[in-house]
Design a protein around this motif. Structure first.
Motif, PDB file in Angstrom:
ATOM      1  N   LYS A  90       0.813  -1.224   0.000  1.00 44.16           N
ATOM      2  CA  LYS A  90       0.000   0.000   0.000  1.00 44.16           C
ATOM      3  C   LYS A  90       0.841   1.266   0.000  1.00 44.16           C
ATOM      4  N   CYS A  91       1.918   1.289   0.834  1.00 43.53           N
ATOM      5  CA  CYS A  91       2.696   2.527   0.964  1.00 43.53           C
ATOM      6  C   CYS A  91       4.185   2.356   0.645  1.00 43.53           C
ATOM      7  N   CYS A 130       1.699   2.603   7.702  1.00 42.56           N
ATOM      8  CA  CYS A 130       0.317   2.941   7.334  1.00 42.56           C
ATOM      9  C   CYS A 130      -0.742   2.096   8.047  1.00 42.56           C
TER      10      CYS A 130
END
Length: 74
Positions: A9-10, A51
């Protein structure tokens, strides 16, 4: 995350592994495949500390055990 050790995701590499566990009466992060805690399969968590994204994984050698126990309950 399990293999690359990078958050999908990050893209952070700040990953923590939280080992699955089995406690009394089947408590913990596990999948019960029978009636006793000896039959439990541990579920490990991978958490991104940047995150908060997480994934859960079962060890390859335990997948067949879960698969066979769920077939019996279909």
């Amino acid at each position: 995350m399990k293999n690359a050790r990078i958050c999908p995701k990050c893209n952070s590499s700040d990953i923590v592994i939280i080992d699955g566990n089995v406690g009394a009466y089947g408590t913990g992060n596990n999948i019960m495949t029978g009636m006793t805690i000896m039959s439990a399969v541990k579920v490990n968590r991978y958490l991104c500390c940047s995150c908060g994204y997480s994934e859960e994984w079962i060890n390859k050698e335990d997948i067949e055990k879960v698969k066979n126990s769920k077939k019996a309950h279909r």
